[in-house]
Each structure stands twice: as structure tokens, then as C-alpha cells.
Design an enzyme around this catalytic site. Structure first.
Site, PDB file in Angstrom:
ATOM      1  N   TYR A  33       0.810  -1.237   0.000  1.00  0.00           N
ATOM      2  CA  TYR A  33       0.000   0.000   0.000  1.00  0.00           C
ATOM      3  C   TYR A  33       0.846   1.291   0.000  1.00  0.00           C
ATOM      4  CZ  TYR A  33      -0.350   0.001   5.295  1.00  0.00           C
ATOM      5  OH  TYR A  33      -0.144   0.016   6.639  1.00  0.00           O
ATOM      6  N   GLU A  34       0.168   2.378  -0.233  1.00  0.00           N
ATOM      7  CA  GLU A  34       0.832   3.691  -0.377  1.00  0.00           C
ATOM      8  C   GLU A  34       1.795   3.662  -1.568  1.00  0.00           C
ATOM      9  OE1 GLU A  34      -0.683   5.740   1.761  1.00  0.00           O
ATOM     10  OE2 GLU A  34       0.262   7.337   0.611  1.00  0.00           O
ATOM     11  N   GLY A  35       1.400   2.946  -2.635  1.00  0.00           N
ATOM     12  CA  GLY A  35       2.274   2.748  -3.801  1.00  0.00           C
ATOM     13  C   GLY A  35       3.098   1.503  -3.623  1.00  0.00           C
TER      14      GLY A  35
END
Lengths: 604, 604
Positions: free
Chosen positions: B443-445
Site C-alpha cells: 500500500y501507499e504505492g
């Protein structure tokens, strides 16, 4: 709908184009009936069973898990019927002696079935797998009476089997076990002790469970020298084969684990009411020897379990990447009209998939090859040939277990990454594959123990002959590859790596015999890594040698497959082999840092 | 009883001996009160809170997870009281503006608190963490009115916050989102759409939840250029600050995940009854710009989450290895009278622990250093100095997120391995740490996207100045290390690695601008790996430079710590750096295999 367990095309390549499994049928009468047609039929049947019957139980098994109530363990609902179907197909002892209900199949051929079955639901497969292993102990070490009473019922799956080694204070150090056996007047033994981490130690799939148990006869020496093996059924068996009284084997707990939820992991109390009777299996105080005989096969099975998770993960990841639309093509980033593409078009996703592909193909080759060697160790023409192949099995076993499961877990993690956020959601298959796979790095001897086995036992075994034979086999592939011009850049680099591994193996063998022995063993795991990488590179080169020859005259539909094998080799040589060479340099450093560091320097 | 979250001695080393956090108090009035005494007090308080209040909820949180019933999400029972305690301590906005309820603490100092809190129960910490992030968006882009109504209640923890980006068809590709905003006559917007994977999207910890939402105003351009940011509360807020009517934000599902069970991952339907009102946050169509401002901090937080799992795993593993007795010392294998020893005495276990130690120390250094740079980017004396440090933050963010979480997961897996079979049992802490850690790679890229960010944006940013500044900082450490004779063998090797990285970075930057751009990006993730390794090596050398100087005059009780830092450097240079060098060679190959392979060659 596509099935996502394994890759039939690659399995066929291994069986027919690389290992020539049919040739085994011509080499030995026992295998005479396993011609190509039969082999293909077996693989198709195994695949069918895996896809239609086993795979649908995988997720349910994970979700329902096992439950313990009043000493009884309940397995997932779908397992009862599946277990029957599996046994109706007579798959449990497919490689064993037909006299006792086996199918006498070459292990090379059975490899494909193992891959499909374990990929479809390996926690389920542990029940028949352990039964097979326990049966084999009876087969190898049992008296005629023990075989008559137990073996057929085990190989048919009517009764299950397990393996009782571990105790709370005796895990990796089996010799520390405290379970005792007291000889009775009738020649049986009264067993008392507590065992833990017993896979399938108690369940509701069969009317009886047969436990081979490691225990120490009263008065026997300490350590592994005083350990004997006993056969302890859950219910005693009467002369006529009918079930007798409960044998005081009580399940006192099951573990709540990160994965393989569907396989019960039991704590068992033996003889807590003074009423547990076993019979000696093999000779007194020779229990460890019996275990060692079984160990290669058990470890290879664990390699298959880990690998099966990895190959399934790869299959799912490829399929997902071909379907999931997300983001523009990198070349079209600046084009506002460009449409989103399937993620297999993104360079980083392609890299991940190719990396998975390379390792899956390599691991599959290693495992099948070890099974091929195991076949040849039995049917080889001369004593020398059989010994050679047995040696190859020995030296490759830590690779097939330790190296393969290490890599398999990485592949499963990579597969989760391809799924993005969905990979972390249990609704999709990637999380379970990752969770299930993780135990394969631990049980049946942690991968660190495999590495110690490679360095401490296998490297110097028979004055190094097995290792020399391994290098000899690699040389054959190099020689064949050198004939192929287009492979020359890769062949050259792999030859360098093989030579470097030889140099480092010699160095490690010497260091392990020197005052720096502890530093050598602190580098045993990296050495296992590097050895595995080089063996895998050898396999990829072997495959590419065949692929390059076939590609020219291949039908159009076969071209992507063969070309893909060349790309696998290219990727490994360009992206992985330099890292392996770096690791070999690091191992040659044989750092003493881990040995010399003060225990107090580790915060905790 | 020992606490197993983090290593206070090493935290103190970083804050006081390496980064001189106190110096920040002399550099800028805003930080004037954060002298050494205050810093130590903060760290002790954070540690107390983490050990006494947060850690006891970790396992319960994992086991109970979150439940959804009739649109309401229930969090684990212990969380309500804990959330209150946490907010009473005013930790939520510790680095933020005191005007709105923050504590104005340097981020360098807050690093220690973040490590303790996240190590104690990071799924819980996501609730205040996301609230902080959402609050910061209001702080940066909100009108006075929006700040007055929302901000104080968010920084105090009275109301929670989230971040609504992802949609079923828009994950990594945010620009594909379809949530729409229609302007109303009163200047508000009616929002309609579906969001998924919303951490803390619905829960029972606060009376209101404030959702920053990415949506497209009717008629706005396609792609990221047409995205605006809105503030959408769960309950509308009246002029006087009291809660108004329900704002039609409905939780339609929560995910069943492999880890972070205690944090609700929600699907949210916005305006499904036509009744969801938001206000614009910032300017129309500038939503992505606002997101980018927050992104570095959010990604750094994810780095901390992964790292916190790793450091806890390391602490547990060390403690276990010091207590668990199993097997004889390798030197006593042949001695039948030898007693079993603690497993920390086994070379392979020591290697595993030292490897964990090295990476934990290195990751901690990277994260704290990035936070130090973030402080300096605000309080630097000159515009140039501030820009330089902001550049370092930019270039190091993919390392702090992508590289650190990749390594953190490996450390967690290694920690599980040290526990053997117990590592796989959920009764022990290792399984949860591994499971929780895994999402930080996604997550978060995803970490692949971090690698693309490093190669595609950060490398060439401002004509390469941030990268040159990074190399400049490394040179300073090299210069200092060269003064220390006993480090010379290591300094020399690290200098070579830094130079090699420079060469490869130049090559990659050029290749990414050439016709081979796709091959460059297929090697972006390995490049991130190698860059991270070299940055970590730099950190270890920096640490060792200090340790070598202090060791001579250190008190006896401090010697193992300083000597341990030298051993960390030795281990990394001898065991890991050759692998890194191999990887740099592989990256220089810039294999095109992944790009050129036919999609049909991937079985599936």
C-alpha cells in the site's frame, strides 16, 4: 475456466523432452508398463483429480480449519468425501510395491501427480502423504506380521499414518527426547511420553491412525544412540485385523497456525493412563537409522509442497496480470488519449512474472531430476550406477528442500505483489499460498539444518564422490550447450559460475575441517543458496539446450514455449547470476563476524 | 520482564551520538525547548505508553479483528480505552503546529515515538496515523473555516480521519477514478462514487470521521489533471461545531485480510442516497498536487510500519535465542557428556540474528535520517540548505518506503525462522509480525511503483542535484571513516560500492531516456534494492565511525554495544556487499528479457 495449479506444457517438457521418463520403462521390468501413453494418462488423471476434486476444497479447508473437542479432531467438511475419492484412485502409494497395494510407478512420473495434488491443496495432501511415509517405514523395517496387520490398510488409505518425533524439549535436537518404552513380557512395549507438532496426529478421516513413535527403551543410552522406533496404533488391532481397544493416545491440543489450517497439528499424550502399547519397528536403538532412511524422501516431499505453492502462485499471477487493466503503457504516459492496458504490459510486472517463471521452471527441474535420480538409484544397471544416483539424491536433497522452499516462499511473495492490494485479501488465493508455503522452510529440518547437512555431511560424503558426480553431470550439459552457438554467451557465464562454485565448495569443505569450523558453518546457509542457484542455472541451461534445438522446427503454437525457455535462461544469467557470483565471493570471505560478536551485543 | 518492541540503546545512539537531535533546538526557535533532557523524556514516555498500554492490545486486536454489522464497524474491545489514553497524551499530532493542537516536536525526535508505537501495535496506530495525515491535508490546504471546524478536533483525536483514493478500477492508477462531484448553489459539492481499501474508513472509536476524498468535478478533464480533493465528513458539522445529519457515507463491506486485522479496511459508498455533501479542499483540479505534498510523509510512515514489525521481530528472536536450549554446541558434537546449549550459540542462528541486527540498525538509521532531513528542510538557515534537505527527502523516500519494507519483510521471515516450529504458531508473536508487515510492501504505492519513482522522477529531479547531494553526504562519511585505521578495509569496499552505484545510476538515468527505456524500468526494482543497500552501507559506516572512536574510552557496559556496531559493519561488508556489487553488475546488464518475452510464453 483455466485451472491454476500448474503448467502442463512444462511438465510434459520435463517428462518427455528433458528426462525422457519413458526410457525408465525400457531400463527395468518393474517399470515396463510405464510407456509414454501410460505416463500421459497418469498425468491427465492426476490433473483431473486435482482440478475437479482437490482444488475446490482448498479455500474451504483454510477457512474451516480443524477443531478439537473432547479429544476428537474434526477436519474440514469436504475432506471426508475427498479422502475417499483420493483413495479410490489408489494414489496414496503410487510409487510403492504393488504387493502391498502400491502402483509401482516411477518416481519421475509420480512427480507430476505430486505437483498437481500439492498445488491443489497441500494441507489436505499431508494426510495421505504422512500415511504414505509411515507405511513406508513399515514396508522397510516391519516384520511380516507388522506388514500383514498394518501395511495394506495404510497404503490403501483405510488407516492413516503419522510420525511422532518432536517433543517440547526436543525439536531440531531429536536426541533429547524423553518418551520412554518399557518392555512387557509379551514382547510389546508400554509407551509413555508427550509429543508435539504432530501433523495429522488426530483426525476424523479414518477409523484408525498408526503412529510410528521415536522413544527410548528404559536403560538405553542418552542421545540419538538410544532411540528406538515403535509402531503405536490409535486403536489396537486384533489378530483378525479388526479394531480392538483404544490405545491411550490422547490428543491434548491442536495448534492455531499461520497456515496449513486444514491439517491438524496435534499434541499427543501417550500412555497418560498407563495403557499405551507399541511394537518395536526395526531393531532396538536403531530408530534414528530408520528415520534417516526416510528422511530424503520426506524432505523431498516438503520441497514439493513449497514448490507447489510457488507454481500455483505463478499461475494465478500470470492470469491476473493478463486480465487486470490498470495504468497506461509506459510509452504512452504523455498521451492523454492512451487507454489503460493489462498490467502484464508494465515492465516491473513483467520482470516479476519472468522472475517467478524462471524460478518455478528451475525448481520443477530440480525436484523432478532428484526423483529421476531416486529411480535410477533403484533400477540402475550396475551397483556403481545405482550408488552414483543415490549419491546425487543425497547431495541434492538439501537443495530440493532447503533451497527450493526458500525460493518458493520468495515466489509466493512476488505473486502476492503482482496482485497488489488484492493479494493481501483472503478472498483471493495469494495469501493462503504464502501462508501455507511458509512452514515448508521450517519443518522436516529447518532450512538452516539443511544447509548444515549440505556442508557438514553431503560435501565430504564418500570422499566427495557425490559432489564430484554432480559436477560431472553439469559438465555434460555444458558440453552439449557449447555446441549451440546462440547460447554461447550464457554457457560461458554458467561455466564460470560452476567453476567458482567448485572452488568455493573446496574452500568450504576445508574450512569446515579447520579451526575456523564455526565460521564455515555460519556461512552454510549462504553456501546452500549459492549451490542451489548454480544447480538451478544448470537446469535452465539444460532446458535451453533442448529448446534451442527444437525452436527451429517447432510449430508456431510451440514457439512461445521454447522461446520462453531461452528467455528464462537469459533473465537468470543477466539478472540473477551476477548476484550468485557476488554471494560466492561473500562465502569465500567466510566472515567470522557472527561467531566473534559478543552475545551481549545482541540487544533483547 | 523485558519489552520486545525496540532497542532503546540504539535509539539513543541515533538521536544523540549520530544525528545530534538536540542541535535542532539550537538551530531554530520553534524547536528551542527540545533539549536533550526533553528528548529523553519524550522517548521514555513514548516507550512507557507503548509497552504498558499499546503492546497488550496487539494480539487481542489481531484475534478479534473488526466486524461489520448494519453498516457499523466494531473495532477490538481494548481499542476504545487505548484510543482515549493515546489522545490524552497528545501524541497524535506530535510534530504539528501547536496553534492547532500539535506539539511542534522535531520529526527526528518523533521518530523514536513512531517506532515504539508502531512496534507495539501498528494496526491500532493506523487510526491516529491516518487521522494525523488527513488533518495535515486540512492544515496545508484548508480554508480558515475548514481548519476551524475540523482541524482541532482531528489533531486532538476527537474525530478521526482517512484518505479516500482507491476505487475498484483505480488502484495504482489513481487518474482512472470515477467518483464525481457536482457543484451545488451554496458552493458545496454533491459527491457520488465508490471507494475501496479505505483503512479506518468506518469504525467505532470516534463520533465522527473526516474523509478527504479524491473525485472529479463534472466536466473536468480525464486523468489526474481533472482530480480535485474534497472534505467529506461522516456526519455533517453545524456552524457551532455540533454534529448534524448523517452524510450518506455508507460502509458496504470490510476486507478479510492476511494481516492488520485490527484495522478496518472498508468499501465506502458515497452519496448512494444522493445525500453526500463535501467541500473543496484546495483548488479545483489540483487534487493530485495536494496528494503529492502528503505522499512523502505517508510513504515514510509506511516505512516505519514495516520497520517496526522488523525491529520487534528482531527483539523477540534475540530473546528467544538467548533462552531456548536445543542441541549441543557444534564443537562438542562428538562429546556424549556435552549439555545442550541456548540456540544463540549455533553458528546459523547467530548469522540469522546478526543479519537481522544489521538490517534493523541500517533501516532505523535511514528512517531517522530522512526525518532529520525533513526537519532541516523546514529549519535550514538558507533557502539553499532547506532545498538541499528537501531534495534528500525526495530521493530517499522510495528507499525509506520501498527498500525498507522489502527488507523488513525479510527480517520478519528470518525472525520466524529463529523460532523454528513455534514461529508458525499464532500463540507466539512472529506470525502476526510477518503477516502485518506484508501489506507495507503494497500500500501507499507498491514497492515497484516506489522503484519507478526513484528511477523515473527522483534520479533526474532538478537536474540530478538531490542525487548529487546524496553522494556528497556519503563522501563526508567516507572522509571521516578514512581517518580511522581499523575501518580501512571496510571503508575501501564501501567507497567502491558508492562509486559503482554512481556509475550505475548514471547508466540507468541515461538508459531511461533512451530507446531502451522499457528495459531500464524492468530493472528499476533491482536498482532500488542496490541503492538501498549502498545507502544502508553508508549508514553502517557512519555508525561504525562513531563507535570506533567511542569504543576506546567506553565504559565496560557500553563496549558490547559499540563493538556490535563494528561487527554489523564487518558482517555487511563481508556477507552482503559482494551480493550488492553483483546486483549492480546485473543492473548494468539492463536485461531486456522481461520486455522482449512474448506474453504467450507466460503460461497461465
Amino acid at each position: 475456466m483455466a485451472q491454476f495449479i500448474s503448467d502442463r506444457r512444462d511438465i510434459d517438457f520435463l517428462l518427455h523432452e528433458m528426462l525422457d521418463a519413458e526410457s525408465l520403462s525400457k531400463k527395468h521390468d518393474d517399470f515396463a508398463e510405464f510407456n509414454k501413453k501410460t505416463i500421459d494418462l497418469i498425468v491427465s488423471e492426476a490433473r483431473n483429480l486435482a482440478v475437479k476434486e482437490i482444488l475446490p476444497t482448498q479455500k474451504e479447508g483454510d477457512e474451516q480449519g480443524c477443531k478439537l473437542e473432547n479429544g476428537k479432531v474434526t477436519t474440514p467438511e469436504s475432506f471426508k468425501r475427498l479422502y475417499e475419492i483420493f483413495n479410490e484412485g489408489e494414489w496414496l502409494a503410487m510409487t510403492e510395491n504393488p504387493e502391498w497395494g502400491g502402483q509401482g510407478m516411477p518416481r519421475t512420473v509420480a512427480s507430476a501427480a505430486m505437483e498437481y495434488f500439492n498445488g491443489a491443496n497441500y494441507p489436505f495432501m499431508m494426510y495421505p502423504g504422512l500415511t504414505h511415509g509411515a507405511g513406508k517405514l513399515v514396508d522397510e523395517f516391519g516384520t511380516d506380521e507388522q506388514k500383514r496387520i498394518f501395511l495394506k490398510n495404510m497404503y490403501s488409505g483405510k488407516w492413516a499414518g503419522t510420525m511422532l518425533l518432536t517433543e517440547p524439549g526436543a525439536g531440531s535436537d531429536v536426541g533429547a527426547l524423553t518418551t520412554t518404552a518399557k518392555k512387557n513380557d509379551d514382547g510389546t512395549y508400554s509407551i509413555t511420553g508427550e509429543k508435539i507438532f504432530i501433523s495429522g496426529g488426530e483426525h476424523d478421516l479414518t477409523e484408525n491412525i498408526i503412529h510410528p513413535v521415536l522413544a527410548r527403551i528404559e536403560g538405553a543410552p542418552e542421545g540419538t544412540k538410544g532411540i528406538s522406533l515403535f509402531l503405536v496404533p490409535k486403536f489396537r488391532v486384533n489378530e483378525d485385523g479388526s479394531l480392538g481397544e483404544f490405545n491411550d493416545v490422547i490428543c491434548t491440543g491442536i495448534e492455531h497456525k499461520m497456515g496449513i489450517h486444514a491439517n491438524s497439528t496435534c499434541s499427543l499424550a501417550l500412555g497418560s493412563n498407563g495403557n499405551c502399547i507399541g511394537t518395536l519397528l526395526g531393531e532396538e536403538n536403531k530408530g534414528m537409522k530408520a528415520m534417516f532412511v526416510m528422511m530424503n524422501e520426506a524432505r523431498l516431499l516438503v520441497g514439493y509442497q513449497g514448490f507447489a505453492c510457488a507454481t500455483a502462485s505463478y499461475q494465478y499471477a500470470v492470469n491476473y496480470a493478463k486480465q487486470r487493466v490498470q495504468g497506461k503503457n509506459l510509452m504512452d504516459m504523455m498521451n492523454p488519449d492512451a487507454k489503460a492496458v493489462t498490467i502484464i504490459n508494465h515492465p516491473d510486472v513483467r520482470r516479476q512474472l519472468l522472475k517467478m517463471k524462471v524460478f518455478v521452471e528451475g525448481m520443477r527441474s530440480i525436484l523432478y531430476y532428484v526423483n529421476y535420480c531416486a529411480d535410477m538409484a533403484v533400477i540402475g544397471e550396475t551397483e556403481e550406477e545405482r550408488a552414483k544416483y543415490q549419491g546425487l539424491v543425497e547431495v541434492l536433497t538439501p537443495i530440493a528442500k532447503g533451497y527450493v522452499t526458500d525460493r518458493a516462499f520468495e515466489v509466493c511473495s512476488q505473486g502476492m505483489q503482482v496482485y497488489g492490494g488484492y493479494g493481501f485479501i483472503e478472498e483471493y488465493p495469494m495469501a493462503q499460498l504464502l501462508r501455507d508455503c511458509r512452514i515448508t522452510l521450517i519443518y522436516e529440518g529447518t532450512n538452516g539444518i539443511q544447509a548444515m547437512d549440505l556442508l557438514g555431511r553431503k560435501l565430504g560424503m564418500n570422499k566427495g564422490k557425490p559432489v564430484m558426480d554432480l559436477f560431472g553431470e553439469m559438465q555434460k550439459t555444458l558440453a552439449a550447450a557449447k555446441e549451440i552457438e546462440e547460447l554461447s554467451a550464457y554457457t560461458e557465464k554458467i561455466e564460470k559460475a560452476i567453476n567458482k562454485l567448485g572452488e568455493v565448495a573446496l574452500h568450504m569443505g576445508q574450512t569446515a575441517m579447520s579451526a575456523k569450523v564455526l565460521s564455515a558453518f555460519a556461512n552454510a546457509h549462504p553456501f546452500q543458496d549459492a549451490t542451489g542457484d548454480v544447480v538451478l542455472a544448470w537446469m535452465l541451461l539444460w532446458r535451453a539446450t533442448i529448446a534451442a534445438q527444437k525452436l527451429a522446427k517447432a510449430k508456431k503454437k510451440d514457439q512461445p514455449f521454447y522461446d520462453g525457455l531461452l528467455k528464462s535462461l537469459q533473465f537468470f544469467v543477466e539478472c540473477q547470476l551476477p548476484i550468485t557470483m557476488g554471494n560466492l565471493i561473500a562465502i569465500k570471505n567466510t566472515s567470522s563476524a557472527a561467531i566473534e560478536i559478543d552475545e551481549a551485543s545482541f540487544a533483547g
